[in-house]
Design an enzyme around this catalytic site. Structure first.
Site, mmCIF file in Angstrom:
data_model
loop_
_atom_site.group_PDB
_atom_site.id
_atom_site.type_symbol
_atom_site.label_atom_id
_atom_site.label_comp_id
_atom_site.label_asym_id
_atom_site.label_seq_id
_atom_site.Cartn_x
_atom_site.Cartn_y
_atom_site.Cartn_z
ATOM 1 N N ARG A 179 12.238 43.536 11.066
ATOM 2 C CA ARG A 179 10.405 43.784 9.733
ATOM 3 C C ARG A 179 9.699 41.717 10.519
ATOM 4 O O ARG A 179 8.619 42.358 9.685
ATOM 5 C CB ARG A 179 11.604 43.166 8.165
ATOM 6 N N HIS B 241 5.878 54.467 9.244
ATOM 7 C CA HIS B 241 6.558 53.230 8.669
ATOM 8 C C HIS B 241 6.550 53.265 7.188
ATOM 9 O O HIS B 241 5.796 53.434 5.840
ATOM 10 C CB HIS B 241 5.455 51.684 8.135
ATOM 11 N N TYR C 273 -12.239 51.579 -0.144
ATOM 12 C CA TYR C 273 -14.009 50.863 0.167
ATOM 13 C C TYR C 273 -14.253 50.329 1.666
ATOM 14 O O TYR C 273 -15.426 50.125 1.834
ATOM 15 C CB TYR C 273 -13.756 49.627 -0.839
#
Length: 767
Positions: free
Chosen positions: A41, A87, A131
């Site tokens: 991570r 993931h 968007y």
């Protein structure tokens, strides 16, 4: 020892429960969590400089064919693929990671080409992923170069349905070029971005000489190269120590500049001239990681809190280029002092900590210096080079096997055709008769009729020759470390041409320039310097009127009824005023802190804690080199340096120790030309003696200046003996008288003295 119970008829409340000490169970599980956080991570791999989430993002976009030459696709689709296939984490975390890869002010070499609102340097967040659109950049393609060439291992995804690469094999030095930051469990990493061309140059040095000194590498790697530019102001020694140990930090300052000059250098004063002789400062680059909006708020708050009184206003005039304008209080403000003040009080100077903590090839976290980091990265690239060659050899062997079969077919074309036409199972017959492999026989059977041409046979023989020669070269490459280094050097030189310092993308943005040692900025530098006339009344009201009012106009000052002028002095707003009280204490008041001259002012006792029983005996603007003659009514006195009697608190500073019933009576400046002291007592006797006989002290009672049988000291002053002793004539004439023949009164310090010259004032005062 842990025990497990599986018998459902046992007395344990939960079948299958494990009985183990709590501390050992907790430590084992915490260790698993910590290692997972560190390796999967938070820490980047030194080989590709990526964390798993970034690696999976690039892999998913590659699978979607989002090449630079292709069109954009919705970010929502990319995020969906990543969290669905590779993931299994929250979409917000994945999208935030993707946004950072697209921000040209976060990454020195962005890996994602974003279309839409991906945030800005003001600190605003990106638009929602529905968007925005994205695709890969050329840099990302270079970083993933070789994924189809057997250069790295692949591992199953979390659900076993697909595969993902364990590492990216590309030659682009992403770890140092783009940097990384992360907080794991018990450790963290923080790596600044660097210039890719400089990193490649340092790597080339290590290829030629693996034992090269760090100083040789630092001839190429000058320091960080932040995407937002700025100036690194650390010394070469500090930078070298950081790269040697892998721990340290870099002081990054904003760039004050109005643009680049014709020769390409920066105009680093940042001063932009305005009409009327005024000027303003322009900031063109800010430190890495500092949000422009918050920085401007920070500066504006300083102005509002009056912590930077020499600054009038701050404006954001940014368009495509960053432009922050600072307007000083007046044109008399020192630009360098304003800059230094901003560096100290705001994030215009920021420290970027260096912590080269990365995962090595064995997935072990280590803090490395620059030399070790580049060495292990080059070792990884050698492994990639060899694996690519081995993969290519395997491909060539496969092709050579087929080409050899095709050539046999062309040499025996009629017999091959006959076997195919006459045999029910031609394949085993061909294998037995021509000693072919199964793959060769299958390939011959699958040949198209159009390829049965003489020209094709020639092409096959040429291909066989070329592949054989290529294979021989690859075998030599695998067997020779020297050839591997030569090949790697050529590949790096080719990559450097793409990211060279002379290119638009590769040009260095951050300047490495050691700053002068920090200087102490005096408090008065923060104050706009203006002339004022300070007025103190007998009742203790004080004010400052703008400008230097002539002494002959002091009688026009207005006061409250029953009050009148006690002291007036010309000063500057940057001056400190020394207030002496009759109890021997000195107080200090800043001229800039005084109320204006329109009203009657404010009581001085609200500003300093003067004893109610004490009276004010002097008000003098302090100077760093000035001296004062101090004398008490008992006839004792000494000389004090003004700098040593300045008080820092409201309670003031005790300077003169007094005898019982005595009071501080005289506080007069001592000029540099003065060499004598004149003292007159209430008994109307005068003494004159050398100034050198009066000690210089910071505090005390002093020495006897004049001895009295009755009464005490009336007045004292210092003067130049050659110029004579002057005093004011009586009445309102304003005339003075000077006595040059002082021999009758010149005696040793501490004498009683004699009557003054004829015409000396009856109040026993010099003026």
């Amino acid at each position: 020892m842990a025990t497990t119970t599986d018998d459902p008829d046992s007395n344990d409340p939960v079948p299958g429960m494990t009985d183990t000490p709590f501390d050992s169970a907790l430590s084992e599980r915490y260790l698993v969590y910590a290692l997972s956080t560190i390796t999967a991570r938070s820490l980047p791999d030194l080989r590709d400089g990526l964390k798993p989430v970034h690696r999976r993002l690039l892999w998913a976009m590659r699978a979607m064919r989002l090449d630079p030459s292709q069109g954009y696709k919705k970010s929502a689709r990319v995020v969906g693929d990543v969290i669905g296939k590779f993931h299994p984490h929250g979409d917000t975390a994945v999208y935030d990671a993707m946004v950072r890869l697209a921000q040209d002010f976060s990454l020195r070499y962005p890996l994602v080409d974003g279309q839409g609102n991906f945030g800005n340097i003001d600190g605003d967040n990106a638009a929602a992923y529905r968007y925005t659109e994205a695709r890969l950049t050329r840099v990302a393609i270079d970083l993933m170069q070789g994924l189809d060439e057997g250069t790295v291992d692949f591992k199953p995804t979390y659900n076993g349905e697909d595969e993902e690469p364990e590492i990216m094999p590309g030659l682009f030095p992403n770890l140092l070029a783009n940097g990384a930051s992360g907080i794991a469990v018990g450790m963290a990493t923080n790596i600044p971005p660097h210039n890719a061309a400089e990193v490649i140059d340092a790597a080339l040095v290590l290829i030629e000489n693996p034992r090269a000194e760090l100083s040789e590498l630092l001839e190429h790697v000058k320091g960080p190269d932040f995407p937002t530019g700025g100036i690194v102001v650390d010394s070469p020694e500090t930078i070298a120590h950081a790269y040697e140990t892998g721990r340290g930090g870099f002081r990054v300052r904003a760039r004050f500049s109005t643009g680049k000059l014709d020769d390409g250098s920066w105009e680093d004063s940042g001063i932009e001239k305005q009409s009327g002789g005024t000027w303003q400062l322009v900031i063109s680059e800010i430190p890495y990681g500092v949000a422009k909006g918050k920085l401007i708020e920070q500066i504006a708050q300083l102005i509002a809190d009056k912590k930077l009184p020499i600054l009038e206003d701050v404006r954001d005039e940014s368009a495509e280029d960053l432009r922050i304008v600072l307007e000083p209080k007046s044109r008399n403000v020192d630009p360098d002092i304003l800059k230094e003040s901003l560096f100290r009080l705001t994030d215009l100077e920021n420290r970027f900590a260096l912590n080269l903590n990365v995962l090595d090839a064995t997935r072990t976290p280590k803090v490395m210096g620059l030399h070790q980091l580049l060495t292990e990265w080059l070792q990884h690239q050698i492994v990639v080079l060899v694996r690519r060659a081995q993969h290519r050899i395997a491909k060539i062997d496969d092709r050579l096997e087929l080409v050899a079969g095709y050539i046999i077919a062309f040499l025996n074309l009629d017999r091959i055709i006959e076997i195919i036409r006459t045999e029910d199972e031609p394949k085993p017959v061909m294998i037995e008769e021509f000693i072919l492999t199964d793959r060769q026989a299958e390939a011959i059977l699958n040949m198209r009729l159009r390829s049965l041409r003489r020209l094709e046979e020639m092409e096959l023989k040429r291909e066989q020759s070329d592949l054989t020669a290529e294979r021989e070269e690859l075998v030599k490459l695998i067997e020779s470390p020297a050839r591997q280094k030569t090949r790697l050097r050529k590949d790096l030189e080719k990559l450097r041409a793409v990211y060279g310092l002379e290119t638009l993308l590769g040009a260095r943005r951050t300047t490495i320039s050691e700053a002068a040692p920090a200087r102490d900025i005096p408090l008065d530098a923060m104050i706009e310097k203006e002339p004022v006339t300070v007025i103190l009344s007998k009742r203790g009201w004080i004010r400052a009127q703008r400008g230097h009012v002539a002494a002959d106009q002091w009688g026009e000052f207005k006061f409250k009824e029953g009050d009148e002028l006690l002291f007036a002095a010309h000063a500057q707003t940057t001056d400190k005023l020394l207030i002496a009280a009759s109890d021997g204490r000195f107080f200090t008041v800043g001229a800039d802190k005084l109320p204006g001259g329109r009203g009657f002012g404010e009581p001085l006792r609200l500003m300093v804690d003067i004893d109610p029983e004490a009276r004010i005996v002097a008000m003098i603007p302090a100077s760093a080199e000035g001296r004062l003659l101090l004398a008490s009514t008992s006839g004792h006195g000494f000389v004090a340096q003004m700098a040593e009697v300045v008080a820092e608190t409201r309670k003031g500073r005790g300077v003169v120790n007094l005898k019982p019933k005595a009071a501080l009576a005289i506080v007069r400046p001592v000029l540099a030309s003065d060499d004598s002291v004149a003292v007159v007592g209430e008994n109307r006797k005068l003494v004159v003696f050398p100034l050198a006989e009066v000690p210089v002290m910071a505090r005390g009672q002093g020495v006897m200046l004049q001895r009295y049988r009755d009464g005490g000291l009336s007045d004292a002053l210092s003067f130049a003996f050659a110029d004579g002793l002057s005093w004011a004539m009586g009445g309102d004439t304003g005339r003075t008288r000077t006595e040059t023949d002082l021999a009758p009164w010149r005696v040793a310090r501490g004498a009683a003295g004699r009557m003054p010259p004829t015409g000396f004032p009856r109040n026993n005062r010099f003026g």
